[in-house]
Write a protein that holds these residues in place. Structure first.
Motif, mmCIF file in Angstrom:
data_model
loop_
_atom_site.group_PDB
_atom_site.id
_atom_site.type_symbol
_atom_site.label_atom_id
_atom_site.label_comp_id
_atom_site.label_asym_id
_atom_site.label_seq_id
_atom_site.Cartn_x
_atom_site.Cartn_y
_atom_site.Cartn_z
ATOM 1 N N PRO A 9 57.763 32.059 36.254
ATOM 2 C CA PRO A 9 57.552 32.265 34.823
ATOM 3 C C PRO A 9 56.116 32.582 34.405
ATOM 4 O O PRO A 9 55.856 32.801 33.222
ATOM 5 C CB PRO A 9 57.964 30.902 34.236
ATOM 6 C CG PRO A 9 57.629 29.916 35.308
ATOM 7 C CD PRO A 9 57.800 30.640 36.628
ATOM 8 N N THR A 10 55.171 32.598 35.353
ATOM 9 C CA THR A 10 53.764 32.799 34.952
ATOM 10 C C THR A 10 53.512 34.248 34.545
ATOM 11 O O THR A 10 53.800 35.172 35.316
ATOM 12 C CB THR A 10 52.803 32.410 36.114
ATOM 13 O OG1 THR A 10 53.055 31.064 36.488
ATOM 14 C CG2 THR A 10 51.359 32.564 35.691
ATOM 15 N N LYS A 11 52.953 34.395 33.352
ATOM 16 C CA LYS A 11 52.629 35.753 32.889
ATOM 17 C C LYS A 11 51.241 36.116 33.398
ATOM 18 O O LYS A 11 50.295 35.337 33.244
ATOM 19 C CB LYS A 11 52.644 35.765 31.356
ATOM 20 C CG LYS A 11 52.413 37.121 30.739
ATOM 21 C CD LYS A 11 52.753 37.052 29.265
ATOM 22 C CE LYS A 11 52.605 38.385 28.589
ATOM 23 N NZ LYS A 11 52.942 38.280 27.149
ATOM 24 N N ILE A 12 51.135 37.289 34.018
ATOM 25 C CA ILE A 12 49.850 37.699 34.598
ATOM 26 C C ILE A 12 49.224 38.799 33.745
ATOM 27 O O ILE A 12 49.870 39.801 33.422
ATOM 28 C CB ILE A 12 50.053 38.245 36.038
ATOM 29 C CG1 ILE A 12 50.620 37.154 36.959
ATOM 30 C CG2 ILE A 12 48.745 38.802 36.608
ATOM 31 C CD1 ILE A 12 49.698 35.993 37.252
ATOM 32 N N PHE A 173 50.253 31.256 31.661
ATOM 33 C CA PHE A 173 49.690 32.597 31.877
ATOM 34 C C PHE A 173 48.474 32.459 32.792
ATOM 35 O O PHE A 173 47.885 31.364 32.898
ATOM 36 C CB PHE A 173 49.263 33.250 30.543
ATOM 37 C CG PHE A 173 48.107 32.572 29.870
ATOM 38 C CD1 PHE A 173 46.793 32.897 30.159
ATOM 39 C CD2 PHE A 173 48.336 31.576 28.918
ATOM 40 C CE1 PHE A 173 45.731 32.259 29.543
ATOM 41 C CE2 PHE A 173 47.279 30.923 28.295
ATOM 42 C CZ PHE A 173 45.968 31.266 28.609
ATOM 43 N N SER A 174 48.141 33.557 33.447
ATOM 44 C CA SER A 174 46.908 33.579 34.238
ATOM 45 C C SER A 174 46.203 34.901 34.032
ATOM 46 O O SER A 174 46.839 35.962 34.029
ATOM 47 C CB SER A 174 47.208 33.367 35.730
ATOM 48 O OG SER A 174 47.472 32.002 35.976
ATOM 49 N N ILE A 175 44.891 34.795 33.854
ATOM 50 C CA ILE A 175 44.069 35.983 33.660
ATOM 51 C C ILE A 175 43.375 36.290 34.981
ATOM 52 O O ILE A 175 42.629 35.463 35.505
ATOM 53 C CB ILE A 175 43.073 35.747 32.509
ATOM 54 C CG1 ILE A 175 43.916 35.676 31.231
ATOM 55 C CG2 ILE A 175 42.002 36.828 32.459
ATOM 56 C CD1 ILE A 175 43.202 35.429 29.984
ATOM 57 N N LEU A 176 43.684 37.444 35.522
ATOM 58 C CA LEU A 176 43.161 37.828 36.838
ATOM 59 C C LEU A 176 42.264 39.045 36.676
ATOM 60 O O LEU A 176 42.743 40.188 36.701
ATOM 61 C CB LEU A 176 44.327 38.167 37.786
ATOM 62 C CG LEU A 176 44.961 37.035 38.600
ATOM 63 C CD1 LEU A 176 45.462 35.908 37.714
ATOM 64 C CD2 LEU A 176 46.105 37.570 39.440
ATOM 65 N N ASP A 177 40.984 38.792 36.456
ATOM 66 C CA ASP A 177 40.026 39.895 36.367
ATOM 67 C C ASP A 177 39.191 39.881 37.653
ATOM 68 O O ASP A 177 38.349 39.000 37.846
ATOM 69 C CB ASP A 177 39.135 39.721 35.134
ATOM 70 C CG ASP A 177 38.176 40.895 34.971
ATOM 71 O OD1 ASP A 177 37.917 41.608 35.972
ATOM 72 O OD2 ASP A 177 37.669 41.109 33.847
ATOM 73 N N PRO A 178 39.440 40.859 38.543
ATOM 74 C CA PRO A 178 38.740 40.865 39.834
ATOM 75 C C PRO A 178 37.224 40.888 39.692
ATOM 76 O O PRO A 178 36.509 40.459 40.601
ATOM 77 C CB PRO A 178 39.257 42.141 40.511
ATOM 78 C CG PRO A 178 40.586 42.393 39.852
ATOM 79 C CD PRO A 178 40.419 41.959 38.426
#
Ligand code: NZQ
Ligand code: ZN
Length: 393
Positions: A9-12, A173-178
């Motif tokens: 269910p995690t929104k990326i 949610f998870s924020i994935l900014d490389p």
């Protein structure tokens, strides 16, 4: 494929400036936010100021839980739980790597119970019935904690590092900014990739071994990790390899690769014992233990190990037997870790042969696909083999 049920269910939010989406998420939760972070890297790279600005402009009251250490301790979780209870926290925002996210998950669960979180969840593995919602901003790609429902907490006084998982611990949610990973020290970038490689292997080297998509994906991801780690080390300022690395690491432990697979996880179990006694980085323990564990069980599934050697490391020598090819593959895996300057023997972390019995005694063993009777003696054998560099012939 074997039967499976899958829900993640995690929104990326992935990519450059992905944090610009955070307001759309923050409005869904209450006003009182616990901001969790580590020893200060987010202050040094400027992310802390950005996050504070976002939270303030969303009208949130901020309480901070700082100083979460690598291999997060139960004491820090208690500190967070008491903040949550005292300040009526509605939402937890974890900004950091796996340690910060894992700590946040248990603060979230512990805040919703009067029971002791350590005894209930980590020791007795009771079902979690409630947890505060958490969101994450990832700064170190590796553990996959940003898109999974598990976490690991340590009790160094008693030399315990325990795992627990619950569907309630998936981040919302998870924020994935490389770009956030540009400030990582070289060794942490490598450790993250090694951890993700180990996650891939834990699923891959387990039943069933007949043709299945999970194993095909696993090989692709493993090769992509090696390729992009190499590029990221050669060109540390390039965004593209960082972005591929980050997504590879998330995919390695968000549930996808274990679909239809039994999974092994004994190497992680042994590593947790090493970390609990010596407080070493998780990936260092894995780099030592995982190739040795695989070499130890290899005879049970030579065709699978041969497949790995050929498809991942490209070993194709006509004069070699299947078993030699299989062993050469695991030897190359260990050599690969060593080529990245990650320790591959116990001596490098100052563990001697007389330490092995106590380490092995603290490992909880269980049946695995390639060794259904895996027990204390097997752990002793793997750790003893880990005293020396692996030779395959
Ligand atoms: O504490 P700060 O100052 O933030 O520094 C951290 C820390 O010293 C630093 N760091 C993180 N992002 C950075 C940065 N430094 C500069 N720039 C950045 N952008 O890196 C150091 C290590 O951080 P940590 O969070 O400990 O690393 P990792 O993400 O590898 O997490 C390791 C923990 O996760 C557990 C491990 O056992 C270990 O406790 N795992 C969690 C899993 C899960 N939840 O699914 C699965 C894994 O198998 C693993 O067991
Ligand atoms: Zn791991």
């Amino acid at each position: 494929m074997e039967n499976f049920v899958f829900q993640n269910p995690t929104k990326i939010y992935f990519g450059k400036n992905a944090i610009s989406n955070i307001n759309a998420e923050l409005v869904k939760f209450g006003t009182n936010v616990l901001l969790v972070y580590g020893g200060g890297s987010i202050k040094r790279n400027g992310l802390y100021d950005t996050v504070i600005q976002c939270l303030k402009s969303a009208g949130k009251n901020i309480t901070e839980l700082s100083g979460v250490m690598p291999n997060p301790r139960r004491e820090k979780v208690y500190e967070g739980i008491s903040y949550c209870k005292d300040k009526n926290i509605d939402f937890i925002l974890a900004v950091g790597g796996g340690s910060v996210i894992d700590c946040s998950k248990f603060v979230a669960a512990g805040a919703k119970t009067d029971d002791d979180f350590w005894e209930s969840y980590l020791v007795n593995q009771k079902i979690c019935n409630a947890a505060l919602p958490i969101g994450t901003i990832l700064t170190l790609a590796g553990t996959g904690s940003e898109m999974n429902s598990g976490g690991v907490i340590s009790d160094f006084e008693n030399h315990l590092k325990l795992h627990y998982g619950s569907p309630l611990l998936f981040p919302k949610f998870s924020i994935l900014d490389p770009s956030y990973t540009f400030s990582l020290p070289r060794e942490q970038l490598i450790y993250g990739a090694v951890d993700a490689m180990s996650h891939i292997l834990e699923s891959y080297f387990s039943a069933p071994d007949i043709s299945n998509v999970s194993d095909d994906l696993a090989e692709s991801l493993f090769k992509s990790l090696m390729y992009n780690l190499d590029l990221a080390l050669k060109k540390p300022k390039d965004y593209l390899p960082r972005s591929n690395l980050m997504w590879c690491c998330t995919l390695a432990l968000n549930g996808l690769l274990s679909l239809g697979k039994e999974g092994d996880w004994m190497s992680h179990e042994i590593e947790h014992s090493l970390s609990a006694f010596y407080d070493i980085p998780h990936a260092v323990g894995l780099s030592i233990v995982h190739p040795n564990h695989l070499m130890y069980v290899l005879e049970s599934s030579i065709p699978k190990f041969k497949r790995f050697a050929q498809n991942v490391f490209g070993i194709e020598k006509k004069e070699m037997t299947d078993e030699q090819i299989a062993r050469a593959g695991i030897s190359m895996l260990s050599n690969y870790f060593r080529s990245m300057n990650v320790p591959t023997t116990l001596g490098e972390i100052n563990v001697q042969s007389n330490d092995i019995p106590k380490l092995a005694a603290s490992v909880k063993t269980f049946p695995i696909s390639y060794a259904p009777k895996y027990c204390y003696d097997d752990v002793v054998a793997v750790l003893t083999n880990s005293l020396e560099i692996i030779h395959y012939d």
